[in-house]
Design an enzyme around this catalytic site. Structure first.
Site, short mmCIF file in Angstrom:
data_model
loop_
_atom_site.label_atom_id
_atom_site.label_comp_id
_atom_site.label_asym_id
_atom_site.label_seq_id
_atom_site.Cartn_x
_atom_site.Cartn_y
_atom_site.Cartn_z
CG HIS A 68 -0.28 0.05 2.74
ND1 HIS A 68 0.23 1.14 3.10
CD2 HIS A 68 -0.07 -1.11 3.59
CE1 HIS A 68 0.56 0.67 4.51
NE2 HIS A 68 0.66 -0.43 4.36
CB CYS A 84 1.50 -3.67 5.18
SG CYS A 84 0.03 -4.45 5.73
#
Length: 109
Positions: A68, A84
């Site tokens: 992301h 992440c």
């Protein structure tokens, strides 16, 4: 396309037909929240997910993990996330525009 993420180098490499076409700097999991090693696929592309996820969320086939953007560009290049893979917003937009859902993602040490 194939995405390969090196945690030690903190780089995401995009290859097509065996040829490397892009390399991006990334931020990865901090101590206690390591980015999981293994082979996954992109399962969803979600623009403007809100919060700390920047302008794009590319969800992986491991629940709660993804590639992301970020609202904190200074974090790119470090061990900073809760597992992440963070990218500059411009980079994740470029990546998302090139790769389809189903793209393999390999995360290596």
């Amino acid at each position: 396309f194939i995405i390969s993420i090196s945690l030690s180098a903190r780089k995401l490499r995009l290859a097509q037909n065996g040829r490397q076409i892009r390399i991006y700097p990334v931020g990865v999991g901090r101590p206690g929240h390591a980015t999981p090693l293994g082979s996954y696929v992109i399962t969803v592309k979600r623009p403007n997910p809100g919060g700390p996820f920047g302008v794009m969320w590319l969800g992986l086939s491991i629940p709660r993990y993804g590639i992301h953007g970020t609202n904190n560009p200074a974090s790119i290049g470090g061990y900073v996330s809760r597992g992440c893979i963070r990218m500059y917003n411009r980079d994740v937009l470029e990546l998302a525009g090139m790769v389809p859902v189903g793209t393999p993602v390999r995360i290596i040490p």
